[in-house]
Scaffold this active site. Structure first.
Site, PDB file in Angstrom:
ATOM      1  CG  HIS A  79     -47.121  62.617   1.801  1.00  0.00           C
ATOM      2  ND1 HIS A  79     -45.754  62.587   1.959  1.00  0.00           N
ATOM      3  CD2 HIS A  79     -47.420  63.883   1.420  1.00  0.00           C
ATOM      4  CE1 HIS A  79     -45.254  63.789   1.683  1.00  0.00           C
ATOM      5  NE2 HIS A  79     -46.246  64.601   1.351  1.00  0.00           N
ATOM      6  CG  ASP A 108     -34.771  66.568  32.590  1.00  0.00           C
ATOM      7  OD1 ASP A 108     -35.655  66.711  31.717  1.00  0.00           O
ATOM      8  OD2 ASP A 108     -34.076  65.534  32.672  1.00  0.00           O
ATOM      9  CD1 TRP A 144     -53.811  66.954   4.658  1.00  0.00           C
ATOM     10  CD2 TRP A 144     -53.814  67.146   6.894  1.00  0.00           C
ATOM     11  NE1 TRP A 144     -53.715  68.290   4.974  1.00  0.00           N
ATOM     12  CE2 TRP A 144     -53.709  68.438   6.333  1.00  0.00           C
ATOM     13  CE3 TRP A 144     -53.825  67.031   8.293  1.00  0.00           C
ATOM     14  CZ2 TRP A 144     -53.628  69.590   7.117  1.00  0.00           C
ATOM     15  CZ3 TRP A 144     -53.752  68.189   9.061  1.00  0.00           C
ATOM     16  CH2 TRP A 144     -53.652  69.441   8.470  1.00  0.00           C
ATOM     17  CB  SER A 172     -48.161  62.243  21.931  1.00  0.00           C
ATOM     18  OG  SER A 172     -46.863  62.715  21.676  1.00  0.00           O
ATOM     19  CB  SER A 173     -49.563  67.160  20.470  1.00  0.00           C
ATOM     20  OG  SER A 173     -49.048  66.616  19.309  1.00  0.00           O
ATOM     21  CG  HIS A 256     -55.064  78.970   9.827  1.00  0.00           C
ATOM     22  ND1 HIS A 256     -54.694  78.769   8.521  1.00  0.00           N
ATOM     23  CD2 HIS A 256     -54.281  79.971  10.280  1.00  0.00           C
ATOM     24  CE1 HIS A 256     -53.761  79.637   8.198  1.00  0.00           C
ATOM     25  NE2 HIS A 256     -53.489  80.382   9.240  1.00  0.00           N
ATOM     26  CD  GLU A 258     -50.897  70.856  13.521  1.00  0.00           C
ATOM     27  OE1 GLU A 258     -51.234  71.007  14.708  1.00  0.00           O
ATOM     28  OE2 GLU A 258     -49.926  70.172  13.163  1.00  0.00           O
ATOM     29  CE1 TYR A 260     -49.223  81.787  10.735  1.00  0.00           C
ATOM     30  CE2 TYR A 260     -51.443  80.906  10.869  1.00  0.00           C
ATOM     31  CZ  TYR A 260     -50.522  81.724  10.263  1.00  0.00           C
ATOM     32  OH  TYR A 260     -50.874  82.465   9.178  1.00  0.00           O
ATOM     33  CB  SER A 271     -35.098  84.586  15.838  1.00  0.00           C
ATOM     34  OG  SER A 271     -36.233  84.848  15.042  1.00  0.00           O
ATOM     35  CG  HIS A 305     -57.705  81.335   5.253  1.00  0.00           C
ATOM     36  ND1 HIS A 305     -56.870  82.124   5.974  1.00  0.00           N
ATOM     37  CD2 HIS A 305     -57.179  80.099   5.329  1.00  0.00           C
ATOM     38  CE1 HIS A 305     -55.882  81.408   6.476  1.00  0.00           C
ATOM     39  NE2 HIS A 305     -56.049  80.175   6.096  1.00  0.00           N
ATOM     40  CG  HIS A 306     -57.856  76.411   5.477  1.00  0.00           C
ATOM     41  ND1 HIS A 306     -56.671  75.926   4.990  1.00  0.00           N
ATOM     42  CD2 HIS A 306     -57.537  77.158   6.552  1.00  0.00           C
ATOM     43  CE1 HIS A 306     -55.675  76.359   5.756  1.00  0.00           C
ATOM     44  NE2 HIS A 306     -56.174  77.109   6.704  1.00  0.00           N
ATOM     45  CB  THR A 331     -45.916  86.904   8.408  1.00  0.00           C
ATOM     46  OG1 THR A 331     -47.072  86.424   9.079  1.00  0.00           O
ATOM     47  CG2 THR A 331     -45.049  85.721   8.031  1.00  0.00           C
ATOM     48  CE  LYS A 334     -42.148  86.224  14.444  1.00  0.00           C
ATOM     49  NZ  LYS A 334     -41.098  85.862  15.310  1.00  0.00           N
ATOM     50  NE  ARG A 453     -54.767  69.626  -1.998  1.00  0.00           N
ATOM     51  CZ  ARG A 453     -54.899  69.934  -0.689  1.00  0.00           C
ATOM     52  NH1 ARG A 453     -55.646  70.950  -0.330  1.00  0.00           N
ATOM     53  NH2 ARG A 453     -54.284  69.236   0.229  1.00  0.00           N
TER      54      ARG A 453
END
Lengths: 529, 376
Positions: A79, A108, A144, A172-173, A256, A258, A260, A271, A305-306, A331, A334, A453
């Site tokens: 998931h 294009d 994951w 791909s990314s 991390h 990722e 963002y 925006s 921090h993870h 943040t 924004k 979790r």
């Protein structure tokens, strides 16, 4: 020079696209590829959502009812992988493909063949990942985040397929990101200087740099998992001189930035939508650009921090706590800017605006819990509980996913030339809005009360909330079928015809081409003043 | 090993001591000075978020209601203001500094594990905890005590469903207890919310944490890091006793472990009957082996191997004993030499060689296992 212009003009009337499936397989058209990405993301969203339904069904009440713990772990793992790499990221890439050339006045993407390739390797990657679920022993079951040594010594042989599919997703990314950067650097219409670029283009440009910086790190991490498991290396095995915590440092150095990658394009979308429906220019455009860039830079120095509970030195814990708290400043800027844009505007509540407003409120709630999680001593209590699950679903579902839905409502008339079905849209919005909060808000409570979790069964004190969470989950899942119906209806060209402008307050080059946008646009670059 | 008696004693003790206060919707204050500080920080940052939220969402709501197009609102023309933008960059920054200072203070106190009175080595493995008192000859495993039938919904679930263990950790109150935390296999995380301790158990590395519990009581927690199939089924239970009571308890445990060892040596001379071996073996199998190899001995194909009909369980007896006693390095198969007594090892191996149609008819005796361990 004039003959080139003649050729281009000639093309406008003959699209040169094969019919049927070959059109889609061979296409190098940014709009076709954008459409492919968006449909792929939607299908993956439903597949990953179905897995979430399995998870919520098992957690509906205490005890084991529906699935075995081993399968439960496969569901949480796949998931997560599907929603991150299969749904959110391809959806943003799809939006970039459709909108970046239209917004900067380019005909294009800069590298159309690579564009085709970067999309068409994706279905293969996910076919490999999904098929691993049917192997003996099942698919990946280590989360994951695939922490070693659970993913190395203690995993089954489907790990090789997992590693291979993540490699392909990464390639791909990276190709998608290169394409975005090259397009934005080289193909802006004359007069579109850097500080005149639309916010979506800016945020995607910065996102693309993040992708190029960190996807190779992920590739490195999975490769080390592969060699540790199959080729006798000991990167993450203390017995051979390695360190399992080093895995987490490498993973989160990717992980991390990722997060963002999954939220900066959302900032761009919001925006655009807020000014359009407030009929007022975006407040603080340049501070928005600088805030985006600061968030991106800071995202590289907060990864640990993870990992506060892994037993880092005190100095490292302090450093990562302060750096993480710092991210809330840009943040916050924004969010304040969006509210200031609305202030003394002339606001109307079409569906893109509804989703954008929901985004601002709910993403900010996710931001608040993020700020709480930054406080290291308290994070020891929050870490690996449902409080974290609530936090990242607020920023990813009501954040990233809601922004994608807002974007679809905003640009669908441009893509299809038809207005979406307003009644269905209202149903979709309100059902989603109510159910998503029923789904994720009580997770804060059970998390604080102490529910870890990634568990298939839980203590009795969590039973009531989990029942409501599951009901919210099923309702949110079903609500997305309304969205599916709405999108199918619009793409089959059923509905009120849309004007080129579509929204009266909208500004930007994409609104200067007809709706639906012709197969080829801006063959002669527009002039930006 | 007298496990049953011990469980009964613990259960009586548990009912007589205070159970820590807990909330269904919020973090708990816990029972240590540190956990109260952590709770205070949690509430402070929460209220800061609430105030900011009220201001921001309030302004937004005001605009949404009063600056509506349908009310005839005409858009203003402003789109930047250096003053305002600088203000809402600086003010949040200052709030954060105000928050960072007390957080850093608490963190420094939490990480100071020096001058401990008691040191306990906590080792996680799939899916149980092992506690070893470094200053005494006492160590034991702590396993989930909830019956399988409750988990599979055949029996009603008890009050402490999934949060109960056969042998809780016992610590003294009012003394600084240091935990050395590590793992034998994958990463686990030892978490007791009432102490505000959550520390990862990393294989091959040792982490430190400490607590000083003020009140006697019984405190429950769980493993907090995904550690495989039964991650949800490895709770932590800690009992805090008055120091005098703790001293009595630890002396008693030391005696018991000594006696058990002596008894074990005597056992070596005796042979057990097949029936007794099978009875004991079945019990041991259910608590120590069934999580992976499944109650029916069929394992999980592709993940955990089957014992039913396996070559090792049917033919190669020395290898069978070796695998159970020493484990298989580089796999999930643990070494059970330290977890089970000689009698239990002999019984469970006999059970595996004679259950589910594995009809070897062979018995394994404690002395056979001992021979392998001592190398005779």
């Amino acid at each position: 020079m004039s003959s080139v212009a003649d050729d281009l003009h000639h093309d406008e009337h003959h699209d040169h696209k094969p019919a049927g499936i070959m059109r889609w397989l061979l296409t190098t058209n940014h709009k076709d590829i954008g459409t492919l990405y968006l449909w792929f993301a939607f299908i993956m969203f439903l597949v990953g959502g179905a897995m979430a339904m399995v998870i919520r069904a098992e957690l509906f009440q205490p005890g084991l009812q529906i699935v075995e713990p081993n399968f439960f772990n496969q569901m949480t793992t796949v998931h997560g992988l599907i929603m991150v790499f299969g749904a959110v990221m391809p959806a943003f890439t799809g939006l970039a493909n459709w909108m970046v050339p239209l917004m900067i006045g380019a005909p294009d993407m800069a590298l159309p063949r690579m564009n085709n390739w970067s999309f068409w390797i994706l279905p293969g990657a996910f076919l490999i990942l999904l098929s691993s679920l049917f192997l003996e022993g099942g698919g990946p079951n280590f989360g994951w985040t695939f922490y070693a040594p659970l993913s190395t010594t203690f995993s089954n042989d489907s790990t090789a397929l997992f590693v291979f599919s993540v490699h392909i997703m990464g390639i791909s990314s990276i190709m998608g990101a290169i394409n975005v950067i090259v397009t934005i650097f080289n193909m802006r219409a004359p007069g579109m200087t850097w500080m005149k670029m639309p916010m979506f283009v800016w945020t995607w440009l910065i996102t693309a740099f993040l992708l190029i910086a960190v996807m190779p790190v992920l590739a490195g991490a999975v490769t080390m998992v592969l060699t540790d498991k199959y080729f006798g290396t000991s990167f993450f095995d203390a017995a051979g001189g390695g360190d399992p915590v080093m895995f987490q440092h490498i993973f989160w150095f990717f992980g991390h930035p990722e997060v963002y990658i999954m939220i900066l394009p959302a900032f761009g979308i919001i925006s655009h939508i807020v000014p359009t429906f407030s009929r007022k220019r975006l407040f603080g455009y340049s501070s928005m650009v600088y805030a985006t860039a600061s968030i991106a830079l800071l995202s590289f120095i907060v990864w640990a921090h993870h990992m506060f509970t892994t037993g880092m030195p005190l100095f490292a814990e302090m450093f990562f706590m302060f750096a993480t708290m710092l991210i809330s400043v840009p943040t916050g800027v924004k969010v304040f800017n969006w509210v200031a844009t609305m202030w003394r505007g002339s606001i109307s509540y079409e569906m893109p605006m509804m989703f954008a407003l929901a985004f601002i409120v709910l993403f900010t709630i996710g931001g608040f819990s993020g700020l709480m999680l930054a406080i290291t001593p308290v994070d020891f209590q929050y870490h690996d509980t449902y409080f974290v699950v609530a936090h990242f679903h607020y920023v990813l579902v009501t954040g990233a996913v809601f922004s994608i839905m807002a974007a679809v409502y905003y640009w669908l008339p441009k893509w299809c030339g038809k207005m979406y079905d307003v009644t269905l849209a209202k149903w979709h919005f309100w059902c989603s809005m109510i159910s998503v909060n029923l789904l994720f808000f009580p997770m804060h409570f059970v998390g604080l009360a102490g529910m870890p979790r990634r568990i298939p069964d839980y203590a009795l004190q969590f039973a009531d909330f989990n029942k409501w969470i599951s009901i919210g989950g099923f309702a949110f899942g079903l609500s997305q079928l309304i969205f599916l119906a709405l999108v199918i209806k619009a793409s089959r060209k059923i509905g009120e015809p849309a004007t080129a402008q579509v929204w009266d307050g909208a500004e930007g080059l994409e609104w200067e081409v007809p709706s639906p946008a012709p197969y080829h646009t801006f063959e002669t670059p527009p002039e930006v003043k | 090993m007298g496990k049953g008696v011990l469980t009964a004693i613990c259960a009586t003790l548990a009912s007589s001591v205070a159970v820590a206060e807990r909330s269904d919707i919020n973090l708990r204050k816990g029972v240590t000075d540190i956990s109260e500080q952590v709770y205070g920080l949690h509430m402070t940052i929460f209220y800061i978020c609430v105030v900011i939220g009220v201001l921001v969402f309030g302004a937004m709501l005001y605009a949404m209601i009063f600056h509506r197009k349908s009310k005839g609102a005409k858009p203003a023309n402003f789109h930047e203001s250096v003053k305002v933008e600088v203000a809402w960059t600086i003010v949040p920054f200052l709030i954060l500094v105000g928050m960072a200072v007390p957080a850093a203070k608490t963190l420094i106190a939490m990480e100071d594990t020096t001058e401990a009175d008691v040191t306990i080595l906590v080792t996680g493995s799939q899916w149980k905890w092992h506690y070893k008192y470094m200053d005494h000859e006492v160590d034991y495993f702590s396993l989930l005590a909830t019956q399988q039938e409750q988990i599979t919904n055949k029996f009603d679930k008890g009050e402490n469903y999934l949060l109960e263990v056969d042998r809780p950790l016992v610590i003294p109150t009012g003394q600084k207890v240091r935990f050395l935390i590590t793992s034998d296999d994958v990463i686990h995380s030892w978490w007791v919310p009432d102490f505000a301790i959550k520390k990862d158990a990393n294989p091959g590395f040792i982490n430190e944490a400490w607590t000083k519990v003020n009140e006697p009581g019984l405190y429950r927690g769980q493993c907090a890091e995904l550690c495989g199939k039964d991650h949800g089924f490895m709770p932590v239970v800690v009992i805090a006793k008055e120091p005098a009571e703790y001293e009595r308890w630890i002396a008693e445990q030391e005696q018991k472990q000594l006696k058990a060892k002596e008894k074990e040596q005597k056992m070596l001379a005796m042979n057990m009957e097949m029936e007794e071996l099978m009875d004991v073996g079945k019990q041991v199998y259910q608590s120590a082996c069934a999580a992976c190899h499944m109650p029916n001995g069929e394992g999980l194909p592709g993940v955990f191997p089957a014992l039913k009909g396996s070559d090792v369980a049917l033919n190669d007896m020395p290898k069978h004993i070796d695998v159970v006693v020493n484990g298989v390095p580089g796999t999930a198969m643990q070494a059970f030499a330290k977890q089970l007594s000689l009698k239990e090892l002999a019984a469970v191996i006999t059970y595996e060689r004679n259950a589910w149609g594995n009809d070897t008819g062979e018995t394994v005796q404690a002395k056979d296992v001992n021979a392998l361990i001592t190398g005779n």
